[in-house]
Design an enzyme around this catalytic site. Structure first.
Site, short mmCIF file in Angstrom:
data_model
loop_
_atom_site.label_atom_id
_atom_site.label_comp_id
_atom_site.label_asym_id
_atom_site.label_seq_id
_atom_site.Cartn_x
_atom_site.Cartn_y
_atom_site.Cartn_z
N ASP A 102 74.67 45.20 83.96
CA ASP A 102 76.15 45.40 83.32
C ASP A 102 77.12 45.68 84.27
O ASP A 102 76.79 45.86 85.47
CB ASP A 102 76.08 46.16 82.23
CG ASP A 102 75.22 47.55 82.44
OD1 ASP A 102 75.19 47.75 83.46
OD2 ASP A 102 74.99 48.38 81.37
N HIS A 137 71.58 53.15 73.53
CA HIS A 137 71.72 51.85 74.08
C HIS A 137 70.85 51.56 75.21
O HIS A 137 70.57 52.50 75.79
CB HIS A 137 73.38 51.76 74.21
CG HIS A 137 73.95 52.36 75.56
ND1 HIS A 137 75.26 52.56 75.57
CD2 HIS A 137 73.44 52.85 76.59
CE1 HIS A 137 75.35 53.09 76.53
NE2 HIS A 137 74.48 53.36 77.26
N GLU A 183 74.90 48.16 72.31
CA GLU A 183 75.21 49.29 71.79
C GLU A 183 74.36 49.20 70.17
O GLU A 183 74.18 48.06 69.85
CB GLU A 183 76.81 49.18 71.43
CG GLU A 183 77.56 49.47 72.65
CD GLU A 183 77.66 51.13 73.00
OE1 GLU A 183 76.66 51.64 73.05
OE2 GLU A 183 78.67 51.38 73.87
N ASN A 192 73.29 57.11 72.67
CA ASN A 192 73.34 56.45 71.40
C ASN A 192 71.96 55.59 71.06
O ASN A 192 72.09 54.81 70.44
CB ASN A 192 74.62 55.99 70.98
CG ASN A 192 74.80 54.91 71.79
OD1 ASN A 192 74.06 54.57 72.86
ND2 ASN A 192 76.19 54.27 72.00
#
Ligand code: F6R
Length: 241
Positions: A67, A138, A143, A136
């Site tokens: 990313d 991810h 996400e 979280n």
């Protein structure tokens, strides 16, 4: 799934580096998928030592990063391009034209994403991808959502991610709100996957990802369905398993 629990971050980094080195030794022109963030720093250091010792070469390796933030110039101190140069590529013999990172400044993001996937395909697909894990759940910048994402795409970062990553910026307002990330489909197509997580802050996400039902609300949980997954985590990250 192979689960390896290490006593320390140091041991996790060593084990992760050995796994990467094995692939590169077996297949010198291997195609790697690579993450940024705090977790892989120790692994990159070990791989750099192996290169410096003369025991490992990356000369024929091709690498694709997972990313990149949208809108940051390549040379901005927080771009993932700069991170890779500073923490890995700048210290090994990988050919510059074999390193690939999504272009966060692209004008045509849609076509940039399509072209990134085409480059992966043309390289023969990714032999091994290393993943970090967000608090979280991810992976890459995929996400929590209502459905799993497909190929490389533009994504709006969640507030928790912006907050977690603000530690690298002068202020939270400087953290980009969007990024380009390989999608869940891109990740699941990789031949081998190694998931890394270290520290207590990751324990809850590790439990949900590995022990609870697969759901797009915890993107890493999809890895349970991959045919060649190795999870390397330290005791703190494993504390809720
Ligand atoms: C970064 C990436 C992210 C990180 C994750 C964990 O390229 O893909 O998914 O791996 O946010 O980050 P750290 O390692 O900083 O806790």
């Amino acid at each position: 799934m192979r689960l390896m629990i290490t006593k320390s971050y140091e041991e996790l980094s060593k084990l992760a580096a050995e796994n990467v080195a094995n692939i590169v030794e077996e297949k010198p022109n291997a195609v790697l998928g690579l993450p940024t963030g705090s977790t892989p720093i120790g692994m990159y250091k070990k791989l750099i030592s192996m290169y410096s010792d003369g025991t490992l070469s990356f000369r024929d390796v091709t690498a694709f990063n997972l990313d990149e933030y949208e809108g940051l110039d390549k040379n901005s101190p927080n771009s993932y391009y700069k991170y890779m140069l500073d923490n890995f590529y700048g210290h090994i013999d990988i050919a510059k034209d074999k390193t690939n990172i999504p272009d966060g400044k692209a004008v045509d993001i849609y076509n940039t994403c399509i072209e990134y996937e085409e480059r992966i395909k043309k390289a023969g697909g990714i032999d091994l991808i290393i993943l970090g894990l967000g608090n979280n759940g991810h992976i890459g910048f995929n996400e929590p959502a209502d459905h799993f994402s497909g190929i490389t795409h533009r994504v709006k970062l969640h507030r928790e991610t912006i907050k977690a990553n603000s530690r690298f910026f002068n202020s939270i307002d400087e953290v980009p709100k969007y990024a380009i990330t390989m999608g869940i489909r891109s990740i699941m197509h990789c031949k081998k996957i190694i998931l890394l997580a270290s520290g207590k802050a990751k324990a809850e996400a590790i439990k949900k990802a590995l022990k609870e039902p697969v759901t797009a609300k915890v993107p890493a949980s999809v890895l349970q369905l991959h045919q060649d997954l190795t999870v390397i985590i330290d005791e703190e990250a494993a504390s809720l398993l």
